[in-house]
Design a protein around this motif. Structure first.
Motif, PDB file in Angstrom:
ATOM      1  N   TYR A 258       1.063  -1.134   0.096  1.00 51.69           N
ATOM      2  CA  TYR A 258      -0.075  -0.045  -0.052  1.00 51.69           C
ATOM      3  C   TYR A 258       0.917   1.270   0.043  1.00 51.69           C
ATOM      4  CZ  TYR A 258      -3.658   3.437   1.447  1.00 51.69           C
ATOM      5  OH  TYR A 258      -4.670   4.369   1.431  1.00 51.69           O
ATOM      6  N   ARG A 259       1.022   1.882  -1.119  1.00 54.42           N
ATOM      7  CA  ARG A 259       1.542   3.379  -1.203  1.00 54.42           C
ATOM      8  C   ARG A 259       3.062   3.072  -0.963  1.00 54.42           C
ATOM      9  NH1 ARG A 259      -2.318   8.249   0.620  1.00 54.42           N
ATOM     10  NH2 ARG A 259      -1.226   9.256  -0.797  1.00 54.42           N
TER      11      ARG A 259
ATOM     12  N   THR B 215      -5.006  -2.627   8.520  1.00 55.04           N
ATOM     13  CA  THR B 215      -5.856  -1.623   7.911  1.00 55.04           C
ATOM     14  C   THR B 215      -5.624  -0.249   8.614  1.00 55.04           C
ATOM     15  OG1 THR B 215      -7.907  -1.716   9.315  1.00 55.04           O
ATOM     16  CG2 THR B 215      -7.608  -3.221   7.335  1.00 55.04           C
ATOM     17  N   LYS B 216      -5.337  -0.309  10.103  1.00 55.13           N
ATOM     18  CA  LYS B 216      -5.072   0.909  10.964  1.00 55.13           C
ATOM     19  C   LYS B 216      -3.709   1.613  10.279  1.00 55.13           C
ATOM     20  CE  LYS B 216      -6.365  -0.785  15.541  1.00 55.13           C
ATOM     21  NZ  LYS B 216      -6.772   0.254  16.217  1.00 55.13           N
TER      22      LYS B 216
ATOM     23  N   LYS C 176      -2.689   1.381   7.350  1.00 57.29           N
ATOM     24  CA  LYS C 176      -2.870   2.146   6.117  1.00 57.29           C
ATOM     25  C   LYS C 176      -3.760   3.491   6.325  1.00 57.29           C
ATOM     26  CE  LYS C 176      -4.649  -1.477   2.833  1.00 57.29           C
ATOM     27  NZ  LYS C 176      -5.828  -2.010   2.059  1.00 57.29           N
ATOM     28  N   GLU C 177      -4.327   3.594   7.241  1.00 59.76           N
ATOM     29  CA  GLU C 177      -4.800   4.881   7.734  1.00 59.76           C
ATOM     30  C   GLU C 177      -3.841   5.835   8.247  1.00 59.76           C
ATOM     31  OE1 GLU C 177      -8.056   5.643   7.471  1.00 59.76           O
ATOM     32  OE2 GLU C 177      -8.013   7.665   8.410  1.00 59.76           O
TER      33      GLU C 177
ATOM     34  N   ASP D 248      -1.605   7.013   5.254  1.00 60.56           N
ATOM     35  CA  ASP D 248      -2.417   8.299   4.597  1.00 60.56           C
ATOM     36  C   ASP D 248      -2.322   9.563   5.362  1.00 60.56           C
ATOM     37  OD1 ASP D 248      -3.251   6.619   2.488  1.00 60.56           O
ATOM     38  OD2 ASP D 248      -5.416   6.376   3.564  1.00 60.56           O
ATOM     39  N   ARG D 249      -2.312   9.440   6.735  1.00 63.98           N
ATOM     40  CA  ARG D 249      -2.115  10.716   7.531  1.00 63.98           C
ATOM     41  C   ARG D 249      -0.560  11.037   7.461  1.00 63.98           C
ATOM     42  NH1 ARG D 249      -6.866   9.928   7.033  1.00 63.98           N
ATOM     43  NH2 ARG D 249      -6.274  11.317   5.486  1.00 63.98           N
TER      44      ARG D 249
END
Lengths: 318, 310, 415
Positions: C257-258, C274-275, C277-278, C281-282
């Motif tokens: 992911y990214r 998934t946390k 991943k969040e 993003d932040r």
């Protein structure tokens, strides 16, 4: 999946109640209703070792984007309290993470100003007295809360709420669905003056965050760090009386001092005094009411908890 | 033996035991828990000079850091092996006693505490082995007739026809309740007894008997479960009484090769009075009576007592 | 196809249902029990044609599962933590039968002390058993993972049982939108069970899993299993391509992911990823080029893929929700070993232990891990492993210890 930078798009909602009051169902109804409206949804109940009557909570997240957050909600946008007796139990965690932007919806007959002062919360507080509004069976309080919450969020139509209730309660039969529908829609309508007061919160920025303050984990000898309890009977510190919705009350004039209540009480919450009269330990009585049922002299009666003088207020959970 | 008929001597006996209780309050068991009602009575007799060796089940949560209701000792093992834990503790205590490193006054009663799931299934091999070795221990089984702690799935102790989380069909559980009493008795241990929290004097007498004996001893406690069986918590004792009065739960003991029934219900109440009280049997009566299953339940109870009374 | 809200446990039951499982040996354990309850309900109501037998223990349950698979039916079962470990002897044993079936494990921390909430020590204890492992991050992946797992298990070059793992509570009891594929589409992806030469029949006697005396035979049979497990890497790629063609959802053995332009990469398995991943993003919002590498397939171990994805990064933060006592994080060791022996400069690999026994990992902690790892990159050496454990948590433990009657000597910190 790219997101708008820090866009406030995620609703974080927490329901607080007691085991048996339908908080899981409430979260599922709300989750389903949001899903009906095209949201991505996450809903889950949270329960520990405690059972029926014990404080529990459930939560819902909803967003137009995929939801990557997981677990307990620490910064809620909406907190619904189905049972106001939980407000005085710090361990129930009702006010955890409640900030100025959080909307608090409380099932209480107390007026808003006095509640606000008592709870010392800065944000918007909405009280609804479910009993006054036609809720006579606490088993349906979950549906009432879900209906009210749906209106506060403001993005759920009446018909989506109805579909959600029919879906979530399908296994319970038409009569129960009907009762829940009536209540949920009634409370949905009741909240019309507050439609849309809940706004989705922003996530925590990586530029400006509170340092978690990790410790350099200390070594401690096994005599300290073994998972053992060295003291006897410490469970008495757990005030399981907080689970109770009704309490047994003794009429000493009728009591024949047969001691059956003390014998049968599963909790050891009834002891006998020197004269042989039962002494009820309300800190720990869970309100099973076996003593009322079994008393041959009918010297015990059942009293709803909120009718008792002072109720639970002032009782502390240690 | 029913409440109203209790004589004065028995009353005094009960009263003396209730000025204080040994098992602490504040446990996380459900309100109206039949297993807890039995265990708090049992603990009053066994006393704090004991070590409870526990297997996975509802009662595992009795001790939940940093809280324990016990005034004596406790060791959680795992679901399969509580009797093996008891073996290790007992053997070590004996070694310490023999070597003079433990005063006799500091000795402990070794007590195994499990539910019916462990006792009838995963833990049965370890139990049988402990009996083979004539281990000096007391086994307390709270029988709530299913895997209660995980939400009442069918166990080997689930009775015919009962609806459980893994037997939700129109007929309920298709198997028959395992006869743990007979399995124990077949090992020829020192003592085997059934008890019910609804019959405290019978329970206390049997516990006192068990406490004063050595070797393998089982006390199998009926544990009506409001949560798993579907009845109001306040009816728990009534459900226990009906189980005894209808002959579903015989109160009996085994000693020296002989089985004695300590309470023979006469006349026996109709079994339906017991079944009707519980949500787990509701499907046998509604929307119409399931005569086939009910007949099987009735005839197995009749056959049991016919054999006893003939 | 329909899209509804399902818990991870329900998604698992749906996976088994769609896979057309014929036999479910069962034993209840929290937080897995809903899976077998759901299947039992479908069986009782006649919705699926399947037999369920509740065994008296997980040891017996896994034995029955392997034996039924070896006799020629498609088998599903599920367990968790203590149950997985109680059946551990049989995990190794039935894998050696080369009889494919699928078992879901709902991760839960191991005793002692006994607990209900998740970490990965249970599933990682099974990593050397011969079972392949698929680790899920969402309820959708649980359903899809089971379908993928049957194809993988029954693949002619693999023929090993597969464990599909999800986190207790965080997935097992959490509802998310899940697409339930049509049965007909699943049939195109996964046909009926064909055990080929594994079957007991009167007409074709077979002696399965016979003893070997001496290391030569033993080595042969064991190493063949290892090679079969490694074949799972290529097989998974083929199977996932089929899956994507039919269902439109793409899976790789390792999700990135990214990661392409990332300088700092988190490595995690399971739902907490998934946390991460969040957090990625932040962190990017804050100008830190972060990414996530998430192995979905952990056995066989996608060494090459992981190597390639991490090559050239500055810092790697491996977050282990497990603890190899006396060593540290299990993934940290495996990721480090994958990076060792490659020419060129390698990233600093920082190790963090978090999420033990269901302890949450907060957004702030992800940011802090990123910052500490970047700090280590500046300093040029990996920091010692750290437990995510806050000062206030230690104070809470101390308060509880006082209730528990723990007595500290003079000079011992009460803090």
């Amino acid at each position: 999946m790219e997101k708008d930078e820090g866009s406030p798009s995620l609703y974080r909602i927490r329901f607080h109640g007691r085991g048996g009051q339908g908080m899981k169902t409430a979260s599922r109804i709300l989750g389903s209703a949001l899903f009906q409206e095209g949201f991505q949804v996450q809903d889950a109940p949270r329960y520990g070792a405690e059972r029926r009557g014990a404080p529990i909570f459930a939560y819902v997240r909803a967003s137009r984007d995929p939801i990557n957050e997981r677990g307990i909600i620490h910064a809620p946008d909406l907190v619904i309290v189905a049972d106001e007796t939980l407000l005085s139990i710090p361990a129930a965690g009702v006010l955890h993470g409640v900030a100025a932007a959080t909307v608090l919806l409380v099932n209480s007959g107390e007026n808003v100003e006095s509640l606000q002062a008592r709870l010392n919360v800065a944000g918007r507080l909405i009280a609804f007295a479910a009993e006054k509004e036609g809720l006579h069976d606490l088993r349906y309080v979950g549906a009432a809360c879900a209906g009210a919450a749906a209106r506060l969020i403001g993005v759920i139509s009446r018909s989506s709420l109805e579909v959600a209730i029919r879906d979530e309660l399908a296994h319970l039969g038409d009569a129960i669905i009907k009762n829940n529908l009536q209540l949920a829609l009634g409370f949905y309508d009741l909240m019309a003056p507050h439609v849309g007061v809940v706004t989705p919160g922003r996530g925590i920025s990586a530029l400006d965050y509170r340092n978690p303050e990790w410790v350099d984990f200390p070594f401690e000898e096994a005599r300290l760090s073994v998972p053992a309890v060295f003291a006897p009977g410490t469970s008495a510190r757990l005030k399981t009386g907080l689970w109770r919705t009704e309490r047994p009350v003794l009429d000493p004039d009728l009591c024949k001092r047969c001691s059956l209540c003390a014998t049968y009480c599963p909790e050891n919450a009834i002891t006998l005094d020197r004269q042989g009269y039962p002494n009820i330990d309300y800190d720990h009585c869970k309100g099973c009411l076996l003593c009322v049922e079994q008393c041959p002299a009918h010297a015990m009666r059942t009293v709803p908890e909120h009718d008792t003088a002072g109720g639970r207020k002032g009782e502390e959970h240690s | 033996m029913r409440g109203k008929a209790m004589n004065e001597k028995n009353q005094n006996r009960l009263q003396n035991r209730h000025s204080e209780h040994l098992l602490g309050t504040g446990t996380p068991m459900c309100a109206g828990c039949g297993g807890l009602a039995a265990i708090k009575e049992i603990y009053d007799v066994i006393g704090e000079k004991s070590v409870f060796i526990n297997a996975a089940g509802c009662m595992t949560l009795l001790a939940n850091y940093p809280f324990t209701p016990f005034r004596g000792s406790w060791l959680y093992t795992a679901m399969a092996c509580a009797p093996a834990g008891a073996q290790g503790v007992r053997d070590a205590l004996d070694i310490l006693l023999a070597k003079g490193r433990l005063a006799a006054a500091e000795d402990l009663e070794t007590v195994v505490l499990t539910g019916d799931g462990s006792a009838n299934g995963i833990g049965l091999s370890a139990t049988s082995g402990a009996m083979d070795r004539c281990l000096d221990f007391l086994y307390i089984c709270y029988d709530n007739e299913g895997y209660g702690n995980t939400g009442q799935q069918a166990s080997a102790a689930t009775p015919l026809g009962a609806r459980t989380a893994t037997s939700r069909g129109p007929l309920g559980y298709p198997g028959r309740k395992k006869d743990l009493f007979a399995i124990w008795a077949a090992h020829r241990p020192t003592y085997v007894a059934t008890v019910s929290p609804s019959h405290p004097l019978d329970l206390v007498r049997k516990l006192e008997t068990a406490k004063n004996l050595k070797g393998p001893r089982l006390v199998l406690a009926f544990a009506p479960c409001p949560t798993g069986w579907g009845f109001d918590p306040k009816e728990m004792i009534e459900v226990g009484k009906l189980a005894v009065q209808t002959g579903i739960w015989p109160l009996k003991e085994y000693r020296e090769g002989k089985v004695t029934h300590t309470i023979v219900p006469r006349p026996r109440l109709p079994v339906d009075e017991y079944l009707r009280r519980q949500g787990r049997f509701a499907h046998l009566f509604q929307p119409q009576r399931n005569e086939d299953v009910l007949q099987k339940i009735h005839s197995s109870v009749d056959a049991y007592w016919d054999a006893i009374e003939s | 196809m329909k899209r509804i809200l399902l818990t991870g446990n329900n998604a698992a039951a749906w996976g088994a249902r769609l896979a057309g499982v014929e036999y479910v040996p069962a034993f209840p354990i929290t937080p897995q029990t809903e899976i077998i309850e759901t299947l039992a309900y479908w069986i009782d109501s006649g919705e699926i044609d399947c037999r369920m037998t509740t065994l008296e223990s997980e040891h017996s349950m896994i034995t029955a599962a392997g034996a039924a698979a070896a006799t020629g039916v498609r088998v599903f079962t599920a367990t968790s933590s203590q149950g997985l470990l109680y059946g551990m002897e049989m995990l190794y044993t039935v894998a050696g039968w080369r009889a494919p079936f699928v078992m879901v494990n709902v991760s839960r921390g191991l005793s002692s002390p006994i607990t209900l909430e998740p970490d990965h020590n249970d599933i990682l204890a099974a990593r050397d058993s011969g079972f392949l492992q698929i680790h899920c991050a969402t309820c959708q992946e649980v359903l899809d993972g089971i379908l993928l797992a049957y194809r993988l298990a029954e693949h002619e070059k693999v023929r090993l049982p597969v464990l599909v793992n999800m986190d207790g509570f965080y997935l097992s009891f959490t509802r998310e939108p899940v697409e339930i594929p049509d049965a007909a589409a699943v049939r195109r992806f996964l046909s009926g069970y064909d055990a080929e030469n594994i079957r007991f029949r009167a007409g074709a006697p077979l002696s399965e899993a016979v003893a070997v005396l001496g290391g030569t035979l033993y080595s042969y049979f064991r190493y063949e299993m290892h090679l079969a497990a490694l074949n799972g890497l290529k097989a998974f790629g083929e199977i996932a391509a089929d899956f994507a063609a039919i269902f439109g959802r793409e899976y790789r053995d390792v999700e990135g992911y990214r990661t392409d332009d990332a300088e700092l990469v988190f490595v995690m398995i399971g739902s907490f990823a998934t946390k991460a991943k969040e957090a990625v993003d932040r962190l990017r919002d804050a100008g830190i080029p972060a990414g996530l590498v998430r192995p979905i397939l952990l056995r066989p171990f996608p060494r090459e893929r992981i190597r390639n994805m991490l090559a050239g990064k500055k810092g790697v933060a491996v977050i282990d929700q497990n603890l190899s006592l006396g060593m540290g994080g299990i993934l940290h060791a495996e990721i480090s070993s994958a990076l060792y022996g490659v020419a060129g400069s390698q990233p600093i690999v920082a190790g963090f232990i978090g999420g033990l026994g269901g302890r949450d990992i907060s957004a702030e902690e992800f940011y802090q891990m990123a910052n500490e790892t970047l700090q280590a990159v500046e300093e040029g050496h990996a920091p010692p492993p750290r437990l995510l454990f806050a000062r206030e948590e230690l104070a809470e433990v101390r308060r509880m210890q006082q209730i528990a009657g723990v007595t500290r000597n003079a000079g011992e910190s009460h803090e």
